[in-house]
Write a protein that holds these residues in place. Sequence first.
Motif, PDB file in Angstrom:
ATOM      1  N   MET A   1       0.841  -1.188   0.000  1.00  0.00           N
ATOM      2  CA  MET A   1       0.000   0.000   0.000  1.00  0.00           C
ATOM      3  C   MET A   1       0.883   1.248   0.000  1.00  0.00           C
ATOM      4  SD  MET A   1      -2.945   0.927   2.689  1.00  0.00           S
ATOM      5  CE  MET A   1      -3.490   2.574   2.845  1.00  0.00           C
ATOM      6  N   PHE A   2       0.496   2.226  -0.776  1.00  0.00           N
ATOM      7  CA  PHE A   2       1.252   3.474  -0.887  1.00  0.00           C
ATOM      8  C   PHE A   2       0.865   4.420   0.241  1.00  0.00           C
ATOM      9  CE2 PHE A   2       1.556   7.843  -2.505  1.00  0.00           C
ATOM     10  CZ  PHE A   2       2.913   7.898  -2.727  1.00  0.00           C
ATOM     11  N   THR A   3       1.854   4.940   0.929  1.00  0.00           N
ATOM     12  CA  THR A   3       1.615   5.916   1.984  1.00  0.00           C
ATOM     13  C   THR A   3       2.108   7.269   1.503  1.00  0.00           C
ATOM     14  OG1 THR A   3       1.994   4.203   3.627  1.00  0.00           O
ATOM     15  CG2 THR A   3       2.038   6.473   4.397  1.00  0.00           C
ATOM     16  N   MET A   4       1.238   8.253   1.602  1.00  0.00           N
ATOM     17  CA  MET A   4       1.633   9.604   1.174  1.00  0.00           C
ATOM     18  C   MET A   4       2.530  10.230   2.231  1.00  0.00           C
ATOM     19  SD  MET A   4      -1.895  11.108  -0.513  1.00  0.00           S
ATOM     20  CE  MET A   4      -1.302  12.776  -0.601  1.00  0.00           C
ATOM     21  N   SER A   5       3.572  10.893   1.761  1.00  0.00           N
ATOM     22  CA  SER A   5       4.443  11.627   2.680  1.00  0.00           C
ATOM     23  C   SER A   5       3.735  12.906   3.124  1.00  0.00           C
ATOM     24  CB  SER A   5       5.755  11.985   1.972  1.00  0.00           C
ATOM     25  OG  SER A   5       5.519  12.973   0.984  1.00  0.00           O
ATOM     26  N   ALA A   6       4.296  13.535   4.133  1.00  0.00           N
ATOM     27  CA  ALA A   6       3.730  14.810   4.609  1.00  0.00           C
ATOM     28  C   ALA A   6       3.731  15.832   3.468  1.00  0.00           C
ATOM     29  CB  ALA A   6       4.517  15.325   5.808  1.00  0.00           C
ATOM     30  N   PHE A   7       4.790  15.855   2.665  1.00  0.00           N
ATOM     31  CA  PHE A   7       4.839  16.796   1.553  1.00  0.00           C
ATOM     32  C   PHE A   7       3.769  16.461   0.517  1.00  0.00           C
ATOM     33  CE2 PHE A   7       6.025  18.141  -2.671  1.00  0.00           C
ATOM     34  CZ  PHE A   7       6.111  19.504  -2.475  1.00  0.00           C
ATOM     35  N   ASP A   8       3.600  15.180   0.212  1.00  0.00           N
ATOM     36  CA  ASP A   8       2.576  14.792  -0.762  1.00  0.00           C
ATOM     37  C   ASP A   8       1.183  15.218  -0.303  1.00  0.00           C
ATOM     38  OD1 ASP A   8       4.406  13.609  -2.523  1.00  0.00           O
ATOM     39  OD2 ASP A   8       4.219  11.639  -1.575  1.00  0.00           O
ATOM     40  N   ARG A   9       0.904  15.073   0.992  1.00  0.00           N
ATOM     41  CA  ARG A   9      -0.397  15.506   1.519  1.00  0.00           C
ATOM     42  C   ARG A   9      -0.543  17.027   1.397  1.00  0.00           C
ATOM     43  NH1 ARG A   9       0.955  11.534   5.136  1.00  0.00           N
ATOM     44  NH2 ARG A   9       1.719  13.008   6.684  1.00  0.00           N
ATOM     45  N   TYR A  10       0.538  17.758   1.710  1.00  0.00           N
ATOM     46  CA  TYR A  10       0.516  19.213   1.595  1.00  0.00           C
ATOM     47  C   TYR A  10       0.301  19.630   0.133  1.00  0.00           C
ATOM     48  CZ  TYR A  10       1.920  24.091   1.940  1.00  0.00           C
ATOM     49  OH  TYR A  10       1.950  25.466   1.870  1.00  0.00           O
ATOM     50  N   LEU A  11       1.044  19.015  -0.772  1.00  0.00           N
ATOM     51  CA  LEU A  11       0.917  19.316  -2.197  1.00  0.00           C
ATOM     52  C   LEU A  11      -0.512  19.058  -2.669  1.00  0.00           C
ATOM     53  CD1 LEU A  11       2.137  20.011  -4.979  1.00  0.00           C
ATOM     54  CD2 LEU A  11       2.804  17.598  -5.168  1.00  0.00           C
ATOM     55  N   HIS A  12      -1.073  17.922  -2.283  1.00  0.00           N
ATOM     56  CA  HIS A  12      -2.448  17.600  -2.659  1.00  0.00           C
ATOM     57  C   HIS A  12      -3.411  18.674  -2.145  1.00  0.00           C
ATOM     58  CE1 HIS A  12      -5.995  15.245  -3.569  1.00  0.00           C
ATOM     59  NE2 HIS A  12      -6.415  15.476  -2.331  1.00  0.00           N
ATOM     60  N   THR A  13      -3.234  19.091  -0.901  1.00  0.00           N
ATOM     61  CA  THR A  13      -4.091  20.123  -0.319  1.00  0.00           C
ATOM     62  C   THR A  13      -3.971  21.430  -1.080  1.00  0.00           C
ATOM     63  OG1 THR A  13      -3.977  19.111   1.876  1.00  0.00           O
ATOM     64  CG2 THR A  13      -4.569  21.444   1.793  1.00  0.00           C
ATOM     65  N   ILE A  14      -2.755  21.851  -1.383  1.00  0.00           N
ATOM     66  CA  ILE A  14      -2.539  23.119  -2.085  1.00  0.00           C
ATOM     67  C   ILE A  14      -3.136  23.057  -3.491  1.00  0.00           C
ATOM     68  CG2 ILE A  14      -0.803  24.713  -3.027  1.00  0.00           C
ATOM     69  CD1 ILE A  14      -1.267  24.792   0.076  1.00  0.00           C
ATOM     70  N   LEU A  15      -2.933  21.945  -4.183  1.00  0.00           N
ATOM     71  CA  LEU A  15      -3.492  21.826  -5.535  1.00  0.00           C
ATOM     72  C   LEU A  15      -5.021  21.795  -5.496  1.00  0.00           C
ATOM     73  CD1 LEU A  15      -1.019  19.272  -7.161  1.00  0.00           C
ATOM     74  CD2 LEU A  15      -1.087  21.766  -7.451  1.00  0.00           C
ATOM     75  N   THR A  16      -5.584  21.100  -4.538  1.00  0.00           N
ATOM     76  CA  THR A  16      -7.041  21.026  -4.404  1.00  0.00           C
ATOM     77  C   THR A  16      -7.628  22.383  -4.039  1.00  0.00           C
ATOM     78  OG1 THR A  16      -6.884  18.698  -3.742  1.00  0.00           O
ATOM     79  CG2 THR A  16      -8.928  19.858  -3.184  1.00  0.00           C
ATOM     80  N   GLU A  17      -7.014  23.040  -3.059  1.00  0.00           N
ATOM     81  CA  GLU A  17      -7.497  24.357  -2.634  1.00  0.00           C
ATOM     82  C   GLU A  17      -7.239  25.415  -3.708  1.00  0.00           C
ATOM     83  OE1 GLU A  17      -9.410  25.119   0.023  1.00  0.00           O
ATOM     84  OE2 GLU A  17      -9.435  22.942   0.266  1.00  0.00           O
ATOM     85  N   GLY A  18      -6.119  25.296  -4.416  1.00  0.00           N
ATOM     86  CA  GLY A  18      -5.851  26.210  -5.525  1.00  0.00           C
ATOM     87  C   GLY A  18      -6.903  26.077  -6.617  1.00  0.00           C
ATOM     88  N   ALA A  19      -7.298  24.836  -6.899  1.00  0.00           N
ATOM     89  CA  ALA A  19      -8.350  24.603  -7.887  1.00  0.00           C
ATOM     90  C   ALA A  19      -9.678  25.190  -7.410  1.00  0.00           C
ATOM     91  CB  ALA A  19      -8.498  23.111  -8.169  1.00  0.00           C
ATOM     92  N   ALA A  20      -9.956  25.064  -6.120  1.00  0.00           N
ATOM     93  CA  ALA A  20     -11.194  25.638  -5.568  1.00  0.00           C
ATOM     94  C   ALA A  20     -11.176  27.162  -5.669  1.00  0.00           C
ATOM     95  CB  ALA A  20     -11.384  25.192  -4.118  1.00  0.00           C
ATOM     96  N   GLU A  21     -10.009  27.770  -5.402  1.00  0.00           N
ATOM     97  CA  GLU A  21      -9.880  29.231  -5.537  1.00  0.00           C
ATOM     98  C   GLU A  21     -10.145  29.646  -6.982  1.00  0.00           C
ATOM     99  OE1 GLU A  21      -9.457  31.596  -3.329  1.00  0.00           O
ATOM    100  OE2 GLU A  21      -8.602  30.627  -1.568  1.00  0.00           O
ATOM    101  N   ALA A  22      -9.547  28.928  -7.934  1.00  0.00           N
ATOM    102  CA  ALA A  22      -9.733  29.242  -9.354  1.00  0.00           C
ATOM    103  C   ALA A  22     -11.196  29.069  -9.752  1.00  0.00           C
ATOM    104  CB  ALA A  22      -8.836  28.342 -10.206  1.00  0.00           C
ATOM    105  N   GLN A  23     -11.801  27.986  -9.313  1.00  0.00           N
ATOM    106  CA  GLN A  23     -13.189  27.702  -9.656  1.00  0.00           C
ATOM    107  C   GLN A  23     -14.122  28.781  -9.116  1.00  0.00           C
ATOM    108  OE1 GLN A  23     -14.540  23.861  -8.250  1.00  0.00           O
ATOM    109  NE2 GLN A  23     -15.584  23.511 -10.186  1.00  0.00           N
ATOM    110  N   ARG A  24     -13.912  29.196  -7.863  1.00  0.00           N
ATOM    111  CA  ARG A  24     -14.739  30.255  -7.265  1.00  0.00           C
ATOM    112  C   ARG A  24     -14.643  31.553  -8.056  1.00  0.00           C
ATOM    113  NH1 ARG A  24     -13.288  27.792  -2.387  1.00  0.00           N
ATOM    114  NH2 ARG A  24     -11.436  29.054  -2.089  1.00  0.00           N
ATOM    115  N   ARG A  25     -13.488  31.786  -8.663  1.00  0.00           N
ATOM    116  CA  ARG A  25     -13.260  33.037  -9.387  1.00  0.00           C
ATOM    117  C   ARG A  25     -13.560  32.907 -10.876  1.00  0.00           C
ATOM    118  NH1 ARG A  25     -11.112  33.007  -4.799  1.00  0.00           N
ATOM    119  NH2 ARG A  25     -10.529  34.849  -3.653  1.00  0.00           N
ATOM    120  N   GLY A  26     -14.089  31.761 -11.267  1.00  0.00           N
ATOM    121  CA  GLY A  26     -14.481  31.579 -12.667  1.00  0.00           C
ATOM    122  C   GLY A  26     -13.319  31.367 -13.612  1.00  0.00           C
ATOM    123  N   SER A  27     -12.164  30.982 -13.094  1.00  0.00           N
ATOM    124  CA  SER A  27     -10.990  30.776 -13.929  1.00  0.00           C
ATOM    125  C   SER A  27     -10.976  29.359 -14.489  1.00  0.00           C
ATOM    126  CB  SER A  27      -9.714  31.016 -13.109  1.00  0.00           C
ATOM    127  OG  SER A  27      -8.572  30.785 -13.895  1.00  0.00           O
TER     128      SER A  27
END
Length: 164
Positions: A1-27
């Motif tokens: 089983m693959f375990t995400m590193s702390a950085f991988d979890r952070y990266l996933h969060t930033i990319l997900t939240e960045g996408a949400a920011e873009a989506q909210r702004r119609g980008s």
Amino acid sequence: MFTMSAFDRYLHTILTEGAAEAQRRGSATVEAHHLLLAVAAQEGTAPQRVLASAGLDHQAVQAALDREFEHSLSAAGVSPASFGLSLPATALKRSPGMGATARLALDRGFASVSRKKDLRPAHMLLGILRAEVGTVPRALALAGVDRDDLMTRVHAVAADGDRG
């Protein structure tokens, strides 16, 4: 089983939240300034603390980006007030794709280290801040932020190995 590193979890969060920011702004794309907003929103992380110490909490980053937008329009002779420009009434229905400035920010951040296991959340912020041109450096300049000093501080946090 693959375990995400702390950085991988952070990266996933930033990319997900960045996408949400873009989506909210119609980008249609996630750009570096959306990633910067996502970083600033991650309370208690090392990158967020460095931004906050420079007076750049999420609200301040958003205000700086709004000023940059208005400044860019005025440079082209357009007044946002004259046209009633605002955020879209509804967010995009589909997820935005990864834009060029976000990809470059990730590339710059990842290039900061020679081994993936050495990546820290601060490297993500370094990749965003290292842009020489574009929305982020213009917004920071208009906000009176010394980008070189901020990068020095972020680099120190990354070098100290702070994982969050």
